[in-house]
Design a protein around this motif. Structure first.
Motif, short mmCIF file in Angstrom:
data_model
loop_
_atom_site.label_atom_id
_atom_site.label_comp_id
_atom_site.label_asym_id
_atom_site.label_seq_id
_atom_site.Cartn_x
_atom_site.Cartn_y
_atom_site.Cartn_z
N LYS A 4 0.83 -1.20 0.00
CA LYS A 4 0.00 0.00 0.00
C LYS A 4 0.87 1.25 0.00
CE LYS A 4 -4.21 -1.72 1.93
NZ LYS A 4 -5.33 -1.44 2.75
N LYS A 5 0.40 2.25 -0.73
CA LYS A 5 1.12 3.52 -0.79
C LYS A 5 0.95 4.28 0.52
CE LYS A 5 0.45 4.08 -5.72
NZ LYS A 5 -0.15 4.90 -6.78
N GLN A 6 1.98 4.92 0.95
CA GLN A 6 1.93 5.73 2.16
C GLN A 6 1.20 7.04 1.86
OE1 GLN A 6 2.87 4.91 5.16
NE2 GLN A 6 3.72 2.94 4.56
N GLY A 7 0.29 7.41 2.74
CA GLY A 7 -0.39 8.69 2.60
C GLY A 7 -1.52 8.70 1.58
N SER A 8 -1.84 7.58 1.01
CA SER A 8 -2.95 7.57 0.04
C SER A 8 -4.28 7.64 0.78
CB SER A 8 -2.89 6.31 -0.83
OG SER A 8 -3.07 5.16 -0.05
N PRO A 9 -5.26 8.34 0.18
CA PRO A 9 -6.55 8.47 0.86
C PRO A 9 -7.26 7.12 0.95
CG PRO A 9 -6.66 9.40 -1.35
CD PRO A 9 -5.24 9.01 -1.11
N LYS A 10 -7.96 6.92 2.05
CA LYS A 10 -8.72 5.68 2.23
C LYS A 10 -9.99 5.76 1.42
CE LYS A 10 -6.91 4.57 6.74
NZ LYS A 10 -7.20 4.18 8.09
N ARG A 11 -10.45 4.61 0.97
CA ARG A 11 -11.66 4.55 0.17
C ARG A 11 -12.83 4.09 1.01
NH1 ARG A 11 -9.98 2.52 -5.75
NH2 ARG A 11 -8.18 3.87 -5.98
N GLY A 12 -14.03 4.31 0.48
CA GLY A 12 -15.22 3.86 1.18
C GLY A 12 -15.75 4.92 2.13
N HIS A 13 -16.75 4.51 2.89
CA HIS A 13 -17.36 5.42 3.85
C HIS A 13 -16.43 5.63 5.04
CE1 HIS A 13 -21.28 5.49 1.97
NE2 HIS A 13 -21.20 4.18 1.79
N PRO A 14 -16.41 6.83 5.58
CA PRO A 14 -15.60 7.03 6.79
C PRO A 14 -16.21 6.24 7.95
CG PRO A 14 -16.83 9.02 6.23
CD PRO A 14 -17.07 8.02 5.14
N LYS A 15 -15.35 5.75 8.81
CA LYS A 15 -15.83 4.98 9.95
C LYS A 15 -16.63 5.88 10.88
CE LYS A 15 -12.78 1.23 9.72
NZ LYS A 15 -12.54 -0.02 10.27
N LYS A 16 -17.73 5.30 11.40
CA LYS A 16 -18.59 6.04 12.31
C LYS A 16 -17.93 6.08 13.68
CE LYS A 16 -23.53 6.41 12.80
NZ LYS A 16 -24.81 5.71 12.76
N GLU A 17 -17.88 7.25 14.26
CA GLU A 17 -17.29 7.40 15.57
C GLU A 17 -18.24 6.83 16.61
OE1 GLU A 17 -15.89 11.13 18.10
OE2 GLU A 17 -15.25 11.22 16.01
N LYS A 18 -17.74 5.92 17.44
CA LYS A 18 -18.58 5.29 18.44
C LYS A 18 -18.47 6.08 19.75
CE LYS A 18 -20.19 0.79 19.37
NZ LYS A 18 -20.18 -0.56 18.90
N VAL A 19 -19.61 6.58 20.20
CA VAL A 19 -19.64 7.38 21.42
C VAL A 19 -20.07 6.46 22.56
CG1 VAL A 19 -20.68 9.36 22.57
CG2 VAL A 19 -20.22 9.44 20.14
N LYS A 20 -19.28 6.45 23.62
CA LYS A 20 -19.58 5.60 24.77
C LYS A 20 -20.61 6.29 25.65
CE LYS A 20 -17.45 2.94 28.41
NZ LYS A 20 -16.23 2.54 29.07
N LEU A 21 -21.63 5.53 26.03
CA LEU A 21 -22.65 6.05 26.95
C LEU A 21 -22.10 5.92 28.36
CD1 LEU A 21 -25.75 4.31 25.33
CD2 LEU A 21 -24.93 6.62 24.95
N SER A 22 -21.84 7.05 29.00
CA SER A 22 -21.16 7.00 30.29
C SER A 22 -21.99 7.58 31.44
CB SER A 22 -19.83 7.75 30.21
OG SER A 22 -20.07 9.09 29.85
N THR A 23 -23.05 8.29 31.12
CA THR A 23 -23.86 8.92 32.16
C THR A 23 -25.25 8.31 32.15
OG1 THR A 23 -22.65 10.96 31.72
CG2 THR A 23 -24.63 11.15 33.05
#
Length: 116
Positions: A4-23
């Protein structure tokens, strides 16, 4: 990973940020109220806590299709597909030969909708 090339943009949908339920908020309900919440949540395919969270934050829940509705849509889709095949055949060989099939499918659709 060496190829894989260094610094090449990733393909596909960006990963969804998982928010932890803490309260948490403690909510006391009567047995009958809890049963009502649990039944409503189960109808939507949710857990009671998830249902309560959605109701609290959004004031409502966008309802998903019930199993019965999904089955009905699948059956209607299949019948629509059959109807398209019959229309293609009718255009190809003439309407007289396929008119009986059209009447049968129309009766099946009517029966399916009347059974609801």
């Amino acid at each position: 990973m060496e190829n894989k090339k260094q610094g090449s943009p990733k393909r596909g949908h960006p990963k969804k940020e998982k928010v932890k339920l803490s309260t948490s908020i403690n909510l006391k309900l009567t047995e009958s109220d809890f049963k009502t919440v649990k039944e409503k949540a189960e109808k939507l395919g949710m857990k009671a806590t998830q249902y309560a969270r959605e109701m609290t934050l959004k004031g409502g829940i966008k309802s998903r299709f019930t199993l019965e509705e999904l089955d009905l849509m699948r059956k209607l889709g299949g019948m629509g597909n059959n109807l398209n095949q019959i229309a293609k055949q009718a255009n190809k060989s003439g309407f007289g030969q396929v008119s009986i099939e059209i009447v049968n499918i129309a009766l099946q659709i009517k029966q399916l909708l009347d059974d609801r």
